[in-house]
Design a protein around this motif. Structure first.
Motif, PDB file in Angstrom:
ATOM      1  N   ASP A   1      49.578  50.580  37.091  1.00  0.00           N
ATOM      2  CA  ASP A   1      49.880  49.689  35.776  1.00  0.00           C
ATOM      3  C   ASP A   1      50.032  48.415  35.860  1.00  0.00           C
TER       4      ASP A   1
ATOM      5  N   GLN B   1      46.419  47.180  37.323  1.00  0.00           N
ATOM      6  CA  GLN B   1      45.480  46.866  36.054  1.00  0.00           C
ATOM      7  C   GLN B   1      45.788  45.540  35.289  1.00  0.00           C
TER       8      GLN B   1
ATOM      9  N   ARG C   1      44.792  42.490  36.756  1.00  0.00           N
ATOM     10  CA  ARG C   1      43.453  42.335  37.120  1.00  0.00           C
ATOM     11  C   ARG C   1      42.921  41.874  35.493  1.00  0.00           C
ATOM     12  N   LYS C   2      43.475  42.580  34.360  1.00  0.00           N
ATOM     13  CA  LYS C   2      43.253  42.155  33.258  1.00  0.00           C
ATOM     14  C   LYS C   2      43.456  40.797  32.864  1.00  0.00           C
TER      15      LYS C   2
END
Length: 481
Positions: A6, A9, A12-13
């Motif tokens: 998580d 991610q 990266r977001k």
């Protein structure tokens, strides 16, 4: 594990969102950024890219920006992916002839194959370079070339200063990668570097001075390491396919009547089929008659005779290449100073994928006393060092006549003949420079060099030939460095 995933991610977001917000906010200004005060820099980048990319090919641009990268290459089909939707909108409007998609490099799913994949000024902005490169594997066939450019980390403070002064568009936090980093990432993703050079020491236009610095000073040893842009060419690593390929052995000959029978008897059969193509360059000693006699005495061998133009060795070799019908083309000089028995080594190097342009080198094994004159040895050593510097790869022998490549690559390479500003009467430089420009993987293969048994050497006028070679090197230096 889920917590770590998580976090990954989320990071990266955040990275993607920062990229999109920054570049979308300035998307409408992007076309004007490519001209004006910044236009000189992009002109030099365009020259770099066009040098390695053939027009009329299928091209994919990763982080395609405003579509200019595809336009530079004049592709038969152009596809661009770009993370910032605003830039995609600008690209579609500016270049409706190409296809653009909103997609981060790490999410790309290839539905087709391309001849060239451009990764220009993109690895500096990627969140996960290795994953992005791995995603490109399905878009590759065995001849695909990746063209990668990135900034030299030594320029980091200058580029930050340029951003503050409005001389460069703002950027997200950059990946400052060295050549070693890029090589490692490319290798981990299943590719192999085939060429690397550095360009652009002066990114802004100062009349006369900028061209002088970029075309001459920027290519000099040590100074070259301070250039702004790195450019690397890489190929996908294919599983070795040692299947049977046909071979065309090109034997350029002029007054080599006494060597023809030995060439026929000593040349091994290779692959699925071997054809011997004797290119007679208007001999006066009956060479063509001996070839015809060999055709009658050895009907089990595929022996052909073609007439050369009588201009120079290079034109004679090109005649043989154009007459070849098999997958692989090899040059075997008619004096047989490179033993025909060594040719299977060249076949194996090419068929196994070890290299795509196999160049014989006579500098590893000791020569017989009469094999090469001392002046030729020193001259060849000097030009080998110069070639290695110009092409940024090790070349230990430039004038060994035995050179091997795929016939399909010859059909591409012959379009570059004569583009170096000087006539190469031997053809060696045309092949080496052309292969480098196409991004072919170069491999030197050691051979034993023997003294000539019959006939006389055609390598005369050494000083005149040296001057021709030096002029070709100067022309190549300007193009490569």
């Amino acid at each position: 594990m889920s917590t770590i995933f998580d976090l990954y991610q989320r990071c990266r977001k955040d990275h993607t969102q920062e990229y999109v917000e920054l570049y979308d906010a300035r998307a409408d200004e992007r076309i004007s950024d490519l001209t004006g005060a910044k236009g000189y820099f992009y002109d030099k980048v365009r020259e770099m890219v066009r040098f390695y990319v053939e027009p009329g090919k299928r091209v994919l641009a990763v982080n395609a920006d405003a579509g200019q990268y595809l336009a530079w290459t004049e592709p038969s089909r152009g596809v661009g992916i770009e993370t910032a939707p605003g830039l995609v909108k600008v690209a579609r409007k500016a270049h409706p002839e190409f296809e653009f998609h909103v997609c981060a490099p790490e999410d790309f799913e290839a539905g087709e194959e391309f001849d060239y994949i451009l990764i220009l000024d993109a690895v500096n902005n990627m969140f996960d370079v290795q994953t992005a490169l791995e995603k490109l594997q399905p878009a590759c066939h065995e001849e695909t070339r990746l063209i990668i450019t990135w900034y030299n980390f030594l320029w980091k403070p200058l580029l930050k200063f340029a951003e503050k002064r409005g001389l460069k568009r703002p950027s997200t936090p950059q990946n400052w990668l060295s050549k070693a980093h890029i090589e490692q990432l490319v290798t981990l993703a299943g590719f192999e570097p085939t060429a690397h050079t550095r360009k652009i020491l002066m990114p802004y236009r100062i009349p006369v001075l900028s061209e002088l610095i970029n075309n001459f000073v920027g290519g000099l040893p040590i100074i070259n390491h301070f250039c702004l842009m790195n450019i690397m060419v890489a190929r996908p690593v294919q599983a070795p396919d040692r299947g049977k390929f046909g071979v065309s052995v090109i034997v350029p000959c002029k007054d080599e009547a006494d060597n023809i029978e030995a060439a026929v008897l000593r040349t091994p059969q290779m692959g699925s089929h071997t054809e011997l193509i004797f290119c007679d360059d208007k001999s006066t000693d009956g060479t063509p008659d001996v070839v015809r006699r060999m055709q009658q005495e050895h009907p089990d061998k595929d022996i052909k005779l073609v007439n050369g133009p009588g201009i120079c060795k290079a034109e004679n070799v090109w005649t043989g290449f154009n007459a070849a019908t098999q997958d692989i083309v090899m040059i075997l000089d008619g004096d047989l100073t490179v033993p025909p028995e060594d040719l299977p080594k060249f076949y194996e190097a090419l068929a196994s994928g070890t290299g795509e342009f196999i160049n014989g080198t006579r500098s590893v094994y000791p020569m017989r006393d009469d094999a090469m004159r001392l002046a030729n040895i020193f001259g060849n050593k000097a030009f080998s060092m110069l070639f290695s510097y110009i092409l940024s790869q090790s070349i230990t022998d430039t004038l060994c006549g035995t050179k091997v490549l795929w016939r399909k690559d010859w059909l591409r390479l012959k379009n570059l003949l004569g583009s170096w500003g000087i006539n190469d009467r031997w053809g060696d430089y045309e092949l080496i420079f052309g292969a480098a420009r196409l991004g072919l993987k170069h491999q030197d293969l050691p051979v034993r060099y023997m003294e000539r048994v019959h006939g006389e050497t055609k390598m005369t006028g050494r000083l005149k030939n040296a001057m021709i070679m030096l002029r070709m090197c100067i022309a190549a230096y300007r193009k490569f460095k």
